[in-house]
Design a protein around this motif. Structure first.
Motif, PDB file in Angstrom:
ATOM      1  N   TYR A 106      -9.581  20.165  56.158  1.00 30.45           N
ATOM      2  CA  TYR A 106      -9.830  20.595  55.200  1.00 30.45           C
ATOM      3  C   TYR A 106     -11.588  19.752  54.615  1.00 30.45           C
ATOM      4  O   TYR A 106     -11.843  19.978  53.200  1.00 30.45           O
ATOM      5  CB  TYR A 106      -9.342  19.131  54.135  1.00 30.45           C
ATOM      6  CG  TYR A 106      -7.839  19.893  54.013  1.00 30.45           C
ATOM      7  CD1 TYR A 106      -7.056  19.354  54.861  1.00 30.45           C
ATOM      8  CD2 TYR A 106      -7.512  21.179  53.569  1.00 30.45           C
ATOM      9  CE1 TYR A 106      -5.337  19.979  54.689  1.00 30.45           C
ATOM     10  CE2 TYR A 106      -5.908  21.747  53.598  1.00 30.45           C
ATOM     11  CZ  TYR A 106      -5.642  20.622  54.136  1.00 30.45           C
ATOM     12  OH  TYR A 106      -3.946  21.386  53.952  1.00 30.45           O
ATOM     13  N   ASN A 107     -12.904  18.851  55.410  1.00 30.20           N
ATOM     14  CA  ASN A 107     -13.781  19.426  54.897  1.00 30.20           C
ATOM     15  C   ASN A 107     -13.483  18.111  53.721  1.00 30.20           C
ATOM     16  O   ASN A 107     -14.051  18.102  53.808  1.00 30.20           O
ATOM     17  CB  ASN A 107     -14.453  20.840  54.460  1.00 30.20           C
ATOM     18  CG  ASN A 107     -14.711  21.197  55.549  1.00 30.20           C
ATOM     19  OD1 ASN A 107     -15.184  21.229  56.395  1.00 30.20           O
ATOM     20  ND2 ASN A 107     -14.762  22.473  55.303  1.00 30.20           N
ATOM     21  N   MET A 108     -13.570  17.197  54.461  1.00 34.67           N
ATOM     22  CA  MET A 108     -13.511  15.099  53.890  1.00 34.67           C
ATOM     23  C   MET A 108     -13.158  14.609  55.180  1.00 34.67           C
ATOM     24  O   MET A 108     -12.852  14.463  56.497  1.00 34.67           O
ATOM     25  CB  MET A 108     -11.216  15.540  53.267  1.00 34.67           C
ATOM     26  CG  MET A 108     -11.786  16.376  51.961  1.00 34.67           C
ATOM     27  SD  MET A 108      -9.978  15.735  51.400  1.00 34.67           S
ATOM     28  CE  MET A 108      -9.789  15.094  50.572  1.00 34.67           C
ATOM     29  N   ASN A 158     -18.184  24.592  45.006  1.00 30.82           N
ATOM     30  CA  ASN A 158     -19.342  24.631  45.790  1.00 30.82           C
ATOM     31  C   ASN A 158     -18.149  25.490  47.200  1.00 30.82           C
ATOM     32  O   ASN A 158     -16.834  25.152  47.413  1.00 30.82           O
ATOM     33  CB  ASN A 158     -20.002  23.805  46.861  1.00 30.82           C
ATOM     34  CG  ASN A 158     -20.851  23.351  46.013  1.00 30.82           C
ATOM     35  OD1 ASN A 158     -21.206  23.923  45.745  1.00 30.82           O
ATOM     36  ND2 ASN A 158     -20.657  22.004  45.778  1.00 30.82           N
ATOM     37  N   TRP A 159     -19.005  26.007  48.102  1.00 29.00           N
ATOM     38  CA  TRP A 159     -18.162  27.027  49.678  1.00 29.00           C
ATOM     39  C   TRP A 159     -17.346  26.068  50.522  1.00 29.00           C
ATOM     40  O   TRP A 159     -18.333  25.043  50.809  1.00 29.00           O
ATOM     41  CB  TRP A 159     -19.476  27.866  49.523  1.00 29.00           C
ATOM     42  CG  TRP A 159     -18.978  28.708  50.836  1.00 29.00           C
ATOM     43  CD1 TRP A 159     -18.334  29.989  50.885  1.00 29.00           C
ATOM     44  CD2 TRP A 159     -18.409  28.719  52.470  1.00 29.00           C
ATOM     45  NE1 TRP A 159     -17.512  30.355  51.998  1.00 29.00           N
ATOM     46  CE2 TRP A 159     -17.739  29.805  52.977  1.00 29.00           C
ATOM     47  CE3 TRP A 159     -19.056  27.541  52.737  1.00 29.00           C
ATOM     48  CZ2 TRP A 159     -17.326  29.596  54.727  1.00 29.00           C
ATOM     49  CZ3 TRP A 159     -19.089  27.525  53.969  1.00 29.00           C
ATOM     50  CH2 TRP A 159     -18.270  28.719  55.076  1.00 29.00           C
ATOM     51  N   GLY A 160     -16.574  26.153  50.198  1.00 29.77           N
ATOM     52  CA  GLY A 160     -15.992  25.357  52.022  1.00 29.77           C
ATOM     53  C   GLY A 160     -15.263  23.831  51.097  1.00 29.77           C
ATOM     54  O   GLY A 160     -15.161  22.960  51.179  1.00 29.77           O
ATOM     55  N   GLU A 161     -15.680  23.734  49.681  1.00 30.45           N
ATOM     56  CA  GLU A 161     -14.964  22.091  49.019  1.00 30.45           C
ATOM     57  C   GLU A 161     -13.152  22.344  48.536  1.00 30.45           C
ATOM     58  O   GLU A 161     -12.345  23.050  48.821  1.00 30.45           O
ATOM     59  CB  GLU A 161     -16.037  22.074  47.857  1.00 30.45           C
ATOM     60  CG  GLU A 161     -15.309  20.707  47.144  1.00 30.45           C
ATOM     61  CD  GLU A 161     -16.329  21.379  45.617  1.00 30.45           C
ATOM     62  OE1 GLU A 161     -16.388  22.031  45.491  1.00 30.45           O
ATOM     63  OE2 GLU A 161     -15.054  20.074  45.048  1.00 30.45           O
ATOM     64  N   PRO A 162     -12.774  20.993  49.386  1.00 24.61           N
ATOM     65  CA  PRO A 162     -11.312  21.214  48.962  1.00 24.61           C
ATOM     66  C   PRO A 162     -10.740  22.056  47.762  1.00 24.61           C
ATOM     67  O   PRO A 162     -11.424  20.905  47.281  1.00 24.61           O
ATOM     68  CB  PRO A 162     -11.020  19.779  49.665  1.00 24.61           C
ATOM     69  CG  PRO A 162     -12.018  18.921  49.933  1.00 24.61           C
ATOM     70  CD  PRO A 162     -13.008  19.638  50.393  1.00 24.61           C
ATOM     71  N   MET A 163     -10.044  22.152  47.204  1.00 29.26           N
ATOM     72  CA  MET A 163      -9.626  22.996  46.099  1.00 29.26           C
ATOM     73  C   MET A 163      -8.714  21.595  45.808  1.00 29.26           C
ATOM     74  O   MET A 163      -7.706  21.369  46.392  1.00 29.26           O
ATOM     75  CB  MET A 163      -9.103  23.770  45.573  1.00 29.26           C
ATOM     76  CG  MET A 163     -10.672  24.900  46.241  1.00 29.26           C
ATOM     77  SD  MET A 163     -10.555  26.926  46.615  1.00 29.26           S
ATOM     78  CE  MET A 163      -9.653  27.783  44.783  1.00 29.26           C
ATOM     79  N   PHE A 169      -4.621  21.200  44.101  1.00 31.32           N
ATOM     80  CA  PHE A 169      -3.446  22.118  44.296  1.00 31.32           C
ATOM     81  C   PHE A 169      -3.390  22.872  43.597  1.00 31.32           C
ATOM     82  O   PHE A 169      -3.094  23.657  43.207  1.00 31.32           O
ATOM     83  CB  PHE A 169      -2.419  20.334  44.850  1.00 31.32           C
ATOM     84  CG  PHE A 169      -1.063  21.959  45.087  1.00 31.32           C
ATOM     85  CD1 PHE A 169      -0.476  22.299  44.796  1.00 31.32           C
ATOM     86  CD2 PHE A 169      -1.259  21.861  46.958  1.00 31.32           C
ATOM     87  CE1 PHE A 169       0.930  22.520  45.005  1.00 31.32           C
ATOM     88  CE2 PHE A 169      -0.523  22.638  47.301  1.00 31.32           C
ATOM     89  CZ  PHE A 169       0.707  23.060  46.184  1.00 31.32           C
TER      90      PHE A 169
END
Lengths: 186, 127
Positions: A55-57, A100-105, A107
């Motif tokens: 999740y890119n975190m 931003n692109w790729g940022e976890p949205m 829920f």
């Protein structure tokens, strides 16, 4: 106990049957592989680290929803902040979504867009706003109720009509002489 | 002046938040790591965005994961627990019974009035 066990076995059988029914060779219509899509709740620390990376975190920031069977899986639990609160002057990749692109949205991202729920700080705290609003409303309703209970107006009497209390207009016989109605005293 | 208390729909402003003024090295390292992740993602996005040979849209894996999590990932992770069963009964089956009883009693009351001849229907312009 046995009834709930059979119910959960039936539910799992239905899920397995749905998976069996997908035709072979079916794949996601994107470049993502199965391990890059959300999965079940992470149980071991390695699974947590892998999910955070997916999740890119950061691993310390990653916190999944509690595993209560609601269907969240390993999706991260982000702070419940609306997109209204994000910096309007930063150069976001999607400017109107402030994302931003790729940022976890989140829920509930579609609830927190800038057309919908707004969690940004208010001028006065929520409790004060509630107290002022409901206090005013309650006071006005109380006063109107008091006015209904105890009406006060100028003294009035019954309306006095001319022409012998409108004898002819009310359908009286024109040949008969009505009794005179006198509204004054001298 | 009363103290500003944050709530679910009105969060604390950043300037009143004591964590904003926390400059310890762990906090700074965490901020730097987050910035590094953001910078890497930004670089990947800008490489695709400014690529003159790109013809179509840029696929966003975070959006795809979000969509998948909201649609296809819900049922496999659903488990019947006491809480989920209770909520399912209250929100799924309860309204059916509730509205059945509401409409039935209303209709029965009207039917009784009609049978007794006491059903009043004054003229109304709006409906």
């Amino acid at each position: 106990m046995a009834a709930s066990m059979t119910v959960s076995r039936a539910v799992r059988w239905l899920g397995a049957a749905a998976r069996r029914a997908t035709p072979p060779g079916a794949r996601a219509a994107s470049g993502l592989t199965k391990d890059m899509l959300p999965g079940p709740y992470p149980r071991t620390p390695e699974e947590r680290a892998a999910a955070a990376k997916k999740y890119n975190m950061r691993v310390e920031d990653y916190e999944p929803y509690p595993d209560e069977g609601f269907g969240y899986g390993d999706y991260p639990k982000l702070p419940d902040r609306s997109q209204h609160e994000r910096d309007p002057w930063y150069d976001w990749d999607h400017s109107e979504l402030r994302l931003n692109w790729g940022e976890p949205m989140h829920f509930d991202f579609d609830m927190y867009t800038r057309n919908r729920v707004d969690t940004s700080p208010t001028a006065v705290s929520w409790n004060t706003m509630c107290k002022h609003f409901f206090g005013f409303l309650g006071f006005m309703m109380f006063m109107f109720w008091l006015g209904e209970m105890y009406p006060c107006y100028q003294p009035v009497g019954p309306k006095q009509y001319p022409y012998d209390n409108l004898y002819l207009e009310r359908g009286g016989d024109p040949n008969k002489k009505p009794e005179p109605v006198i509204h004054y005293e001298i | 002046m009363s103290k500003y208390v944050p709530s679910r729909l009105a969060t604390l402003p950043q300037t009143l938040d004591p964590a904003e003024y926390d400059t310890s090295s762990e906090v700074r390292r965490a901020q730097n790591e987050r910035l590094a992740i953001r910078a890497r993602l930004k670089r990947q996005y800008l490489l695709q965005y400014d690529n003159p040979h790109r013809r179509g849209i840029i696929e966003d894996p975070a959006l795809l994961r979000w969509t998948y999590a909201r649609t296809a990932n819900v049922y496999p992770n659903f488990r019947p627990t006491p809480k989920t069963s209770f909520l399912g009964a209250v929100f799924g089956i309860g309204p059916l019974f509730f509205w059945y009883y509401v409409f039935k009693t209303d209709r029965d009351r009207k039917e009784k009035l009609i049978q007794e001849g006491k059903w009043e229907r004054p003229l109304s312009i709006t409906y």
